[in-house]
Design a protein around this motif. Structure first.
Motif, PDB file in Angstrom:
ATOM      1  N   GLU A 197       0.836  -1.203   0.000  1.00 25.85           N
ATOM      2  CA  GLU A 197       0.000   0.000   0.000  1.00 25.85           C
ATOM      3  C   GLU A 197       0.872   1.255   0.000  1.00 25.85           C
ATOM      4  O   GLU A 197       1.860   1.347   0.740  1.00 25.85           O
ATOM      5  N   TYR A 198       0.528   2.215  -0.825  1.00 25.53           N
ATOM      6  CA  TYR A 198       1.256   3.492  -0.863  1.00 25.53           C
ATOM      7  C   TYR A 198       0.750   4.391   0.265  1.00 25.53           C
ATOM      8  O   TYR A 198      -0.453   4.528   0.469  1.00 25.53           O
ATOM      9  N   ILE A 199       1.673   4.960   1.025  1.00 29.04           N
ATOM     10  CA  ILE A 199       1.295   5.857   2.119  1.00 29.04           C
ATOM     11  C   ILE A 199       1.852   7.251   1.839  1.00 29.04           C
ATOM     12  O   ILE A 199       2.982   7.401   1.368  1.00 29.04           O
ATOM     13  N   GLU A 200       1.037   8.260   2.129  1.00 22.91           N
ATOM     14  CA  GLU A 200       1.437   9.647   1.919  1.00 22.91           C
ATOM     15  C   GLU A 200       2.225  10.123   3.133  1.00 22.91           C
ATOM     16  O   GLU A 200       1.671  10.340   4.209  1.00 22.91           O
ATOM     17  N   GLY A 201       3.530  10.246   2.969  1.00 21.69           N
ATOM     18  CA  GLY A 201       4.348  10.701   4.080  1.00 21.69           C
ATOM     19  C   GLY A 201       5.814  10.768   3.698  1.00 21.69           C
ATOM     20  O   GLY A 201       6.191  10.486   2.551  1.00 21.69           O
ATOM     21  N   VAL A 202       6.637  11.125   4.666  1.00 18.25           N
ATOM     22  CA  VAL A 202       8.079  11.241   4.457  1.00 18.25           C
ATOM     23  C   VAL A 202       8.789  10.621   5.662  1.00 18.25           C
ATOM     24  O   VAL A 202       8.179  10.367   6.700  1.00 18.25           O
ATOM     25  N   THR A 203      10.090  10.381   5.526  1.00 15.08           N
ATOM     26  CA  THR A 203      10.861   9.828   6.636  1.00 15.08           C
ATOM     27  C   THR A 203      11.006  10.870   7.745  1.00 15.08           C
ATOM     28  O   THR A 203      10.830  12.076   7.515  1.00 15.08           O
ATOM     29  N   VAL A 204      11.335  10.393   8.954  1.00 15.97           N
ATOM     30  CA  VAL A 204      11.458  11.317  10.088  1.00 15.97           C
ATOM     31  C   VAL A 204      12.534  12.368   9.833  1.00 15.97           C
ATOM     32  O   VAL A 204      12.463  13.484  10.365  1.00 15.97           O
ATOM     33  N   LYS A 205      13.516  12.001   9.019  1.00 13.68           N
ATOM     34  CA  LYS A 205      14.595  12.943   8.743  1.00 13.68           C
ATOM     35  C   LYS A 205      14.093  14.171   7.999  1.00 13.68           C
ATOM     36  O   LYS A 205      14.631  15.277   8.153  1.00 13.68           O
ATOM     37  N   ASN A 206      13.040  13.980   7.200  1.00 14.76           N
ATOM     38  CA  ASN A 206      12.514  15.078   6.392  1.00 14.76           C
ATOM     39  C   ASN A 206      11.129  15.539   6.826  1.00 14.76           C
ATOM     40  O   ASN A 206      10.540  16.402   6.167  1.00 14.76           O
ATOM     41  N   GLY A 207      10.618  14.965   7.933  1.00 15.02           N
ATOM     42  CA  GLY A 207       9.231  15.239   8.272  1.00 15.02           C
ATOM     43  C   GLY A 207       8.991  16.012   9.544  1.00 15.02           C
ATOM     44  O   GLY A 207       7.828  16.143   9.976  1.00 15.02           O
ATOM     45  N   VAL A 208      10.034  16.537  10.171  1.00 13.62           N
ATOM     46  CA  VAL A 208       9.850  17.297  11.413  1.00 13.62           C
ATOM     47  C   VAL A 208       8.978  18.531  11.175  1.00 13.62           C
ATOM     48  O   VAL A 208       8.169  18.919  12.032  1.00 13.62           O
ATOM     49  N   ASP A 209       9.100  19.104   9.988  1.00 11.63           N
ATOM     50  CA  ASP A 209       8.288  20.294   9.658  1.00 11.63           C
ATOM     51  C   ASP A 209       6.794  19.974   9.679  1.00 11.63           C
ATOM     52  O   ASP A 209       5.973  20.846  10.002  1.00 11.63           O
ATOM     53  N   ILE A 210       6.443  18.731   9.328  1.00 17.54           N
ATOM     54  CA  ILE A 210       5.030  18.339   9.334  1.00 17.54           C
ATOM     55  C   ILE A 210       4.478  18.399  10.753  1.00 17.54           C
ATOM     56  O   ILE A 210       3.361  18.895  10.990  1.00 17.54           O
ATOM     57  N   LEU A 211       5.269  17.896  11.711  1.00 13.73           N
ATOM     58  CA  LEU A 211       4.825  17.916  13.110  1.00 13.73           C
ATOM     59  C   LEU A 211       4.650  19.347  13.595  1.00 13.73           C
ATOM     60  O   LEU A 211       3.676  19.676  14.289  1.00 13.73           O
ATOM     61  N   GLU A 212       5.594  20.215  13.234  1.00 12.91           N
ATOM     62  CA  GLU A 212       5.495  21.612  13.657  1.00 12.91           C
ATOM     63  C   GLU A 212       4.316  22.317  12.986  1.00 12.91           C
ATOM     64  O   GLU A 212       3.606  23.110  13.619  1.00 12.91           O
ATOM     65  N   LYS A 213       4.083  22.008  11.719  1.00  9.84           N
ATOM     66  CA  LYS A 213       2.986  22.637  10.990  1.00  9.84           C
ATOM     67  C   LYS A 213       1.630  22.229  11.554  1.00  9.84           C
ATOM     68  O   LYS A 213       0.699  23.044  11.667  1.00  9.84           O
ATOM     69  N   LEU A 214       1.513  20.945  11.960  1.00 11.49           N
ATOM     70  CA  LEU A 214       0.248  20.450  12.506  1.00 11.49           C
ATOM     71  C   LEU A 214       0.161  20.630  14.017  1.00 11.49           C
ATOM     72  O   LEU A 214      -0.804  20.197  14.648  1.00 11.49           O
ATOM     73  N   ASN A 215       1.199  21.271  14.576  1.00  5.81           N
ATOM     74  CA  ASN A 215       1.228  21.552  16.016  1.00  5.81           C
ATOM     75  C   ASN A 215       1.096  20.261  16.840  1.00  5.81           C
ATOM     76  O   ASN A 215       0.366  20.186  17.826  1.00  5.81           O
ATOM     77  N   ILE A 216       1.841  19.238  16.415  1.00  5.53           N
ATOM     78  CA  ILE A 216       1.839  17.956  17.121  1.00  5.53           C
ATOM     79  C   ILE A 216       3.028  17.911  18.069  1.00  5.53           C
ATOM     80  O   ILE A 216       4.157  18.253  17.705  1.00  5.53           O
ATOM     81  N   ASP A 217       2.778  17.485  19.294  1.00  5.85           N
ATOM     82  CA  ASP A 217       3.815  17.403  20.319  1.00  5.85           C
ATOM     83  C   ASP A 217       4.857  16.353  19.899  1.00  5.85           C
ATOM     84  O   ASP A 217       4.543  15.172  19.734  1.00  5.85           O
ATOM     85  N   LYS A 218       6.086  16.785  19.733  1.00  4.59           N
ATOM     86  CA  LYS A 218       7.143  15.869  19.302  1.00  4.59           C
ATOM     87  C   LYS A 218       7.369  14.752  20.314  1.00  4.59           C
ATOM     88  O   LYS A 218       7.622  13.607  19.949  1.00  4.59           O
ATOM     89  N   ARG A 219       7.290  15.113  21.595  1.00 10.21           N
ATOM     90  CA  ARG A 219       7.510  14.108  22.643  1.00 10.21           C
ATOM     91  C   ARG A 219       6.440  13.017  22.575  1.00 10.21           C
ATOM     92  O   ARG A 219       6.747  11.817  22.707  1.00 10.21           O
ATOM     93  N   GLU A 220       5.194  13.397  22.335  1.00 13.19           N
ATOM     94  CA  GLU A 220       4.118  12.409  22.243  1.00 13.19           C
ATOM     95  C   GLU A 220       4.301  11.527  21.003  1.00 13.19           C
ATOM     96  O   GLU A 220       4.009  10.330  21.039  1.00 13.19           O
ATOM     97  N   PHE A 221       4.773  12.126  19.922  1.00 12.64           N
ATOM     98  CA  PHE A 221       5.044  11.360  18.703  1.00 12.64           C
ATOM     99  C   PHE A 221       6.128  10.313  18.959  1.00 12.64           C
ATOM    100  O   PHE A 221       6.012   9.152  18.550  1.00 12.64           O
ATOM    101  N   GLN A 222       7.189  10.737  19.650  1.00 10.30           N
ATOM    102  CA  GLN A 222       8.271   9.809  19.987  1.00 10.30           C
ATOM    103  C   GLN A 222       7.768   8.684  20.884  1.00 10.30           C
ATOM    104  O   GLN A 222       8.090   7.507  20.671  1.00 10.30           O
ATOM    105  N   LYS A 223       6.974   9.047  21.906  1.00 11.44           N
ATOM    106  CA  LYS A 223       6.444   8.053  22.831  1.00 11.44           C
ATOM    107  C   LYS A 223       5.567   7.035  22.102  1.00 11.44           C
ATOM    108  O   LYS A 223       5.592   5.843  22.421  1.00 11.44           O
TER     109      LYS A 223
END
Length: 632
Positions: free
Chosen positions: A320-346
Motif C-alpha cells: 500500500e502506498y502511504i502519503e508521508g516522508v521519513t522522520v529525517k525530512n518530516g519534522v516540519d510536518i509535526l510543527e505545521k500540525l502543532n503535534i507534540d514531538k515528545r508524544e510522537f516519539q512516545k
C-alpha cells in the motif's frame, strides 16, 4: 565407466560422480605427462611397443586418481548440515570460489590503499581511523555501505567522530533499465503487466543495493501501491560480499581494540543474517502481516502498510502506498500540525516495546528510513525485511529486567538477565548480583547518560563472559537504533528514561494484564503438579534402594560435545595411521629403487617421494590440530 567402478570400489565410500570423473581425468593427464618425460622423451618409438612399465602406468594412474580424490575431500566443506548426497563438487562451485577470491582481493586492495589493514592506522587518532573506515566501505560499495549506515546509528557503541563520518555514506546505485524491470514483472506476475496494474511508473522513486521501488496503480481497485523489485543476480553477489564483510570485520577486531569492544564481528554476523532475509520478499510480506495482526490488539496510532500478498512473490512485493516522508525530512510536518514531538516519539517507542513484550515479534531495524511521518501527523513503520522474534521465556526475562531496572532490584534484574543470556556453567551468581547491584546504583539516575549505562552493562557482560541470545541482542539493537532515529525529532529523547516511564505506565503489560493475586495463583498452579509428585518419587526411590535395584545410567554419547570429541580423536588416529602407512610404503618404494632397471625405478622414486610428501602432510596436520585444540 569400468575405471570409475574400480576407483569407487577401492575408495570404499560414496563420492559424487563429478568428483570421480574430474579426478580420473587429472590422474590420467598428470601420470601421462610424468610417464612421457621419464620413459618416452628420448625414445618416442616405444609408445607403440609393449613395455613392462605399461602395467605400472595403469597402477600409478589409480594411485594418482585416489590421491587427487583425497585432496578434493580435504578441500570439501563437510559441515554437519550437509549429507553425503548433497556434497557436490561442481565446476560451478569452482567458478564461484574464484569469483569470491577475486572480490576478496578487490576489497583487500581497497582496505590497504586506505591504510585500514595496518596496525599503524589503529594507533593513530580515532578521527583518521574513522575517515579510513568510511572511505573503505564507500569504495567497496553495496552491502559495505549499508553496513556502515547501520553502524552510524549505533551511538551507544561508536564514538561521535565515527558516527559523523559513517553518516556521510550514501549508496550510489544504478537504476535498473526499463527492459530489466519489465523482465522481472513479466517473470513474476501471473499474466501481462497491464492485467495487474492500471499504470506502472518505470521511473523508480528509490533504489538500493538489493532492489528498487516503483509507484503503480492496481487495475481492479485503483489503489495506489508501491512495488519493490529485487535486482537480478543479487543473491550470489550478496552472499559473497557478506562473507567477505564478516572476514573483514574479524580482521578489524584483531587489529583494533575499539572494534573488539563494540563487537564488530558479531555486528557483522547479525547484519549478514538480516540481509539474507531481505532478499526474499516473501519473508518481508509474512513479517509485515504478522506484526499488523499483533498490533490490532494494541492501543496505537502507528500505521503499517497493507501487503498485497496474492500478487507478491520472492522477487516482487506489492505494498500500500502511504502519503508521508521519513522522520529525517518530516519534522516540519509535526510543527505545521502543532503535534507534540515528545508524544510522537512516545507513540513509536511504546509500540516497539509492546511488540517485544506482548507479541514477541518486533521491527528489528527501525532506522530513520523505516520510520515515517504521514501527512496527517501519524507515525508509520515500513520495511519489515528484518524482524526479531522472542520466545515466552525471553519475553518474561525482558519484563523482569525492566521491573528490576525501575525498582533498582538487583536480584530481579539478575533473574531477568539469566533468561536472556546463553547457558554458562561457571556463573558466580553471588558476584554477579553484587556487580548488578552496583551497576543499578551507579546508572539509574535520570541524569545519567544512556550511552554510558549501555556501555557499563555490556562491560559487565564481558567481565563475566556472558553473551545474549542472538534475538535478545537483536531486540537491544532495535531499541538502540530506534533511539538514534527518534533523536532526529528531538535530541532530548532518552531511551532509559522512557523505558522506566513505560514500565510505570504499562505495568499491566509487564504483568501480562494480571493482578498480584492472579500472578500468585497462577504461579501456585504451575508448581502444584510438581509438589504432588514428590511423595510418590521419594517412595519409588526408597523402594528401589531397599530392593537393591537402584541403578545410575551414564550415557556418555548422549552429549553432542562428547560425540564430537570422540569423532575428533578417531579422525586424528586414522589420519595418523594413514600418514604412517604412506610413509612406510614410500620408504619401501625407495628401497626397491636400488634395483637395476633405472627407468622403472626412477618412476617409482617419483611416487615414493609423493607418498612421503602425503605422509608429512598428514602428520603435520595431526600435530597442528592437536596444538590448536590444546590452546583452545
Amino acid at each position: 565407466m569400468f575405471f570409475t567402478f574400480i576407483i569407487t570400489r577401492l575408495i570404499g565410500t560414496r563420492v559424487s560422480k563429478t568428483k570421480v570423473f574430474l579426478a580420473i581425468f587429472l590422474g590420467f593427464s598428470l601420470t601421462a605427462v610424468a610417464y612421457f618425460f621419464l620413459f618416452l622423451k628420448d625414445s618416442p618409438e616405444l609408445i607403440y611397443e609393449f613395455n613392462p612399465s605399461n602395467g605400472l602406468y595403469i597402477l600409478f594412474v589409480i594411485i594418482t586418481t585416489m590421491f587427487i580424490i583425497l585432496i578434493f575431500e580435504m578441500l570439501s566443506n563437510h559441515s554437519k548440515e550437509e549429507s553425503a548426497s548433497t556434497m557436490v563438487f561442481s565446476l560451478r562451485k569452482i567458478r564461484n570460489w574464484f569469483k569470491r577470491q577475486r572480490r576478496y582481493l578487490q576489497v583487500l586492495t581497497i582496505a590497504m590503499k586506505n591504510s585500514i589493514s595496518t596496525k599503524k592506522t589503529f594507533r593513530n587518532n580515532q578521527e583518521s581511523v574513522a575517515i579510513s573506515l568510511r572511505k573503505t566501505l564507500e569504495e567497496c560499495g553495496g552491502v559495505f555501505i549499508k553496513f556502515g549506515q547501520v553502524l552510524s546509528t549505533r551511538t551507544d557503541l561508536l564514538p561521535l567522530n565515527f558516527i559523523e563520518e559513517l553518516s556521510k555514506l550514501q549508496e550510489n546505485v544504478k537504476y535498473l533499465t526499463k527492459a530489466e524491470v519489465e523482465n522481472v514483472l513479466n517473470t513474476e506476475l501471473p499474466g501481462a503487466i497491464e492485467n495487474t496494474f492500471k499504470s506502472f511508473d518505470m521511473e523508480p522513486i528509490a533504489a538500493a543495493s538489493i532492489g528498487q521501488v516503483h509507484r503503480a496503480i492496481l487495475k481492479n481497485s485503483n489503489q495506489q501501491v508501491v512495488v519493490k523489485i529485487l535486482r537480478p543476480n543479487v543473491t550470489n553477489n550478496l552472499k559473497i560480499d557478506l562473507d567477505i564483510l564478516i572476514r573483514f570485520s574479524n580482521t578489524l577486531s584483531k587489529k583494533s581494540e575499539l572494534a573488539r569492544n563494540i563487537g564488530m564481528k558479531s555486528l557483522a554476523i547479525g547484519f549478514a543474517e538480516a540481509m539474507l532475509e531481505e532478499i526474499d520478499f516473501r519473508i518481508e510480506a509474512r513479517n509485515s502481516i504478522q506484526i499488523s495482526e499483533a498490533m490490532k490488539d494494541m492501543k496505537t496510532n502507528v500505521k503499517v502498510p497493507v501487503i498485497y500478498q496474492e500478487i507478491s512473490t520472492s522477487k516482487l512485493l506489492v505494498i500500500e502506498y502511504i502519503e508521508g516522508v521519513t522522520v529525517k525530512n518530516g519534522v516540519d510536518i509535526l510543527e505545521k500540525l502543532n503535534i507534540d514531538k515528545r508524544e510522537f516519539q512516545k507513540e513509536i517507542f511504546d509500540t516497539i516495546l509492546q511488540q517485544i513484550f506482548t507479541s514477541g515479534v518486533f521491527h528489528a531495524d527501525p532506522h530513520p528510513g523505516n520510520v515515517y511521518i504521514l501527512h496527517d501527523g501519524r507515525p508509520a513503520l515500513i520495511d519489515f525485511g528484518s524482524v526479531g522474534r522472542l520466545g515466552t521465556i525471553q519475553q518474561a526475562g525482558f519484563k523482569r529486567l525492566m521491573v528490576g531496572l525501575n525498582k533498582k532490584n538487583a536480584y530481579l534484574f539478575m533473574d531477568g538477565l539469566l533468561d536472556l543470556i546463553e547457558p554458562h556453567s561457571n556463573i558466580n551468581k553471588y558476584q554477579l548480583e553484587q556487580a548488578l547491584s552496583q551497576f543499578l546504583i551507579n546508572n539509574t539516575s535520570d541524569a545519567q547518560n544512556t550511552e554510558q549505562i549501555i556501555h557499563d552493562l555490556f562491560g559487565l557482560m564481558n567481565e563475566f563472559e556472558l553473551s545474549f541470545y542472538p534475538m535478545v541482542a537483536g531486540a537491544f539493537r532495535s531499541l538502540i537504533t530506534l533511539q538514534g532515529t527518534l533523536e532526529i525529532i528531538d535530541d532530548n529523547f532518552d531511551i532509559m528514561i522512557e523505558a522506566k516511564r513505560f514500565a510505570q505506565e504499562h505495568m499491566n503489560i509487564i504483568n501480562n494484564n494480571q493482578t498480584l493475586r492472579e500472578v500468585a495463583y497462577n504461579e501456585a498452579l504451575s508448581i502444584m503438579p510438581i509438589l504432588t509428585r514428590i511423595p510418590r518419587k521419594i517412595d519409588d526411590l526408597t523402594t528401589k534402594m531397599e530392593n537393591g535395584n537402584l541403578t545410575v545410567r551414564i550415557n556418555f554419547f548422549g552429549e553432542k560435545d562428547n560425540v564430537k570429541y570422540v569423532n575428533y580423536i578417531v579422525a586424528q588416529i586414522l589420519t595418523l595411521l594413514a600418514g604412517t602407512a604412506f610413509g612406510g610404503i614410500s620408504i619401501g618404494l625407495l628401497s626397491v629403487s636400488n634395483q637395476k632397471n633405472h627407468n622403472i625405478l626412477h618412476f617409482l622414486d617419483v611416487f615414493a617421494y609423493l607418498g612421503l610428501t602425503l605422509s608429512a602432510i598428514f602428520l603435520i596436520r595431526v600435530m597442528i590440530q592437536a596444538l590448536r585444540r590444546s590452546i583452545t
